[in-house]
Write a protein that holds these residues in place. Structure first.
Motif, short mmCIF file in Angstrom:
data_model
loop_
_atom_site.label_atom_id
_atom_site.label_comp_id
_atom_site.label_asym_id
_atom_site.label_seq_id
_atom_site.Cartn_x
_atom_site.Cartn_y
_atom_site.Cartn_z
N HIS A 26 37.36 60.45 11.14
CA HIS A 26 36.68 59.27 10.58
C HIS A 26 36.96 59.04 9.10
O HIS A 26 37.38 59.94 8.37
CB HIS A 26 35.16 59.37 10.84
CG HIS A 26 34.48 60.48 10.11
ND1 HIS A 26 34.22 60.45 8.76
CD2 HIS A 26 33.98 61.68 10.56
CE1 HIS A 26 33.59 61.57 8.41
NE2 HIS A 26 33.44 62.33 9.47
N PRO A 27 36.67 57.81 8.64
CA PRO A 27 36.86 57.48 7.23
C PRO A 27 35.69 57.94 6.36
O PRO A 27 34.63 58.29 6.85
CB PRO A 27 36.95 55.95 7.25
CG PRO A 27 36.09 55.54 8.41
CD PRO A 27 36.25 56.63 9.45
N VAL A 92 41.41 57.32 10.50
CA VAL A 92 41.17 56.11 9.72
C VAL A 92 40.92 56.53 8.27
O VAL A 92 40.03 57.35 8.00
CB VAL A 92 39.95 55.33 10.26
CG1 VAL A 92 39.67 54.11 9.38
CG2 VAL A 92 40.17 54.89 11.70
N SER A 93 41.72 56.01 7.37
CA SER A 93 41.58 56.22 5.93
C SER A 93 41.52 57.70 5.56
O SER A 93 42.50 58.41 5.73
CB SER A 93 40.39 55.43 5.39
OG SER A 93 40.56 55.32 4.00
N CYS A 116 45.46 54.62 10.58
CA CYS A 116 44.85 53.29 10.42
C CYS A 116 44.21 53.15 9.03
O CYS A 116 43.45 54.04 8.61
CB CYS A 116 43.78 53.12 11.51
SG CYS A 116 42.97 51.53 11.43
N ASP A 117 44.53 52.07 8.35
CA ASP A 117 43.93 51.78 7.05
C ASP A 117 43.96 53.00 6.13
O ASP A 117 42.93 53.43 5.60
CB ASP A 117 42.48 51.26 7.23
CG ASP A 117 42.47 49.93 7.97
OD1 ASP A 117 43.10 48.99 7.49
OD2 ASP A 117 41.85 49.85 9.05
N THR A 118 45.17 53.54 5.98
CA THR A 118 45.32 54.72 5.13
C THR A 118 46.64 54.60 4.39
O THR A 118 47.30 53.56 4.43
CB THR A 118 45.16 56.00 5.98
OG1 THR A 118 45.09 57.12 5.12
CG2 THR A 118 46.28 56.19 7.00
N ASP A 211 42.39 44.37 4.53
CA ASP A 211 42.05 45.68 3.94
C ASP A 211 42.26 45.62 2.43
O ASP A 211 43.37 45.41 1.95
CB ASP A 211 42.94 46.77 4.57
CG ASP A 211 42.56 48.17 4.11
OD1 ASP A 211 41.89 48.29 3.05
OD2 ASP A 211 42.92 49.13 4.79
N LEU A 240 37.87 48.87 7.65
CA LEU A 240 37.36 49.56 8.85
C LEU A 240 37.79 48.75 10.08
O LEU A 240 36.96 48.25 10.84
CB LEU A 240 35.83 49.70 8.79
CG LEU A 240 35.28 50.43 7.56
CD1 LEU A 240 33.75 50.50 7.63
CD2 LEU A 240 35.86 51.83 7.44
N ASN A 242 38.92 49.35 12.98
CA ASN A 242 38.43 49.75 14.31
C ASN A 242 36.99 49.26 14.54
O ASN A 242 36.58 49.01 15.67
CB ASN A 242 38.49 51.26 14.49
CG ASN A 242 37.51 51.98 13.59
OD1 ASN A 242 37.58 51.86 12.36
ND2 ASN A 242 36.57 52.70 14.18
#
Ligand code: MLT
Length: 265
Positions: A26-27, A92-93, A116-118, A211, A240, A242
């Motif tokens: 998780h982020p 994510v991140s 994802c988003d990282t 983002d 975020l 997702n």
């Protein structure tokens, strides 16, 4: 809700669904609840393992610095506990930083990679200073400080109308000491482009088209570092993706994983 032990700490995780395994990281500054929009639909096809990373949710914290490679060791220990030699892994991140730390340690344990988003880069000196300032403010003022200062950056404009309370509630569930330790740990992470370049397995990079924290250029740098990666923009989503657009996110993830996880254990 199951727990496992690593480094003498009690660490909580979700183990939902059945099928090929997908380890989901998780982020910051959320916890396993960040993946609640994935549970219903994807748990019909995949066994989803979703830890609360150490210092978040109900997972214990060891010290005032949580390095990404220690979180990667915890993730590998979860696979060991469940006798899983390999798994598809998604981050994510901050979860993506942990994926990259995991690849540095044990690339053979990752059967497919979703970032994802990282981003692959280390913090510059200015960002490191800001992390320490934020760690100290978080310790002084508590999680409301992080919720207040981050919510506008985490979510797209559309999601800021619909989702701020849901995301804020998840942020407030976490202990401030865990968040401060993770800020310090993120500041110490290395550049991971070398690790990504060595990874030969299948991979996909996802990024919310709005983002504001790790925008498209960062996702492109990630994708360029990987040998064969599909880069997908998730529409109407911020950092975020997702959580903000689970319909498109889940469909892209399922499309990618289908056929790639048959031997994942
Ligand atoms: C996250 O969402 O995990 C963080 O924003 C990542 C970061 O601060 O670099």
């Amino acid at each position: 809700m199951p727990f496992y032990t690593n480094r003498g700490l009690s660490l909580r995780y979700l183990d939902e669904g059945s099928g090929p395994t997908l380890l989901m990281l998780h982020p910051f500054p959320l916890n396993a609840a960040a993946f609640s929009p994935q549970l219903g639909q994807l748990a019909r096809k995949y066994r989803m393992l979703i830890p609360d990373l150490s210092g978040f949710g109900s997972s214990e914290l060891e010290s005032d610095i949580t390095e990404m490679d220690v979180l990667a060791e915890d993730a590998l220990a979860l696979l060991d506990k469940l006798h899983l030699e390999r798994s598809a892994i998604l981050g994510v991140s901050m979860g993506g930083y942990v994926c990259m730390a995991l690849l540095r340690k044990a690339p053979d344990r990752c059967s497919a990679l979703v970032l994802c988003d990282t981003q692959p880069f280390a913090d510059d000196p200015e960002a490191k200073t800001k992390r320490e300032e934020n760690a100290q403010k978080t310790l002084a003022e508590g999680m409301p400080f992080l919720a207040r200062t981050m919510i506008g950056k985490l979510l797209s404009a559309n999601a800021l109308i619909k989702l701020p309370q849901e995301v804020t509630q998840i942020i407030l569930q976490n202990p401030k000491e865990g968040a401060a330790a993770a800020l310090r740990g993120m500041a110490r992470r290395p550049d991971s482009r070398d690790v990504l370049a060595k990874y030969a397995g299948p991979s996909m990079v996802l990024v919310g088209d709005q983002d504001a924290i790790t925008p498209l250029d960062k996702a492109q740098a990630l994708s360029a570092s990987l040998s064969s990666s599909r880069l997908v923009q998730i529409p109407k989503a911020g950092h975020l993706a997702n959580f903000e657009n689970p319909t498109v996110f889940n469909a892209e993830l399922d499309h990618f994983l289908t056929g790639r996880t048959a031997n994942a254990g």
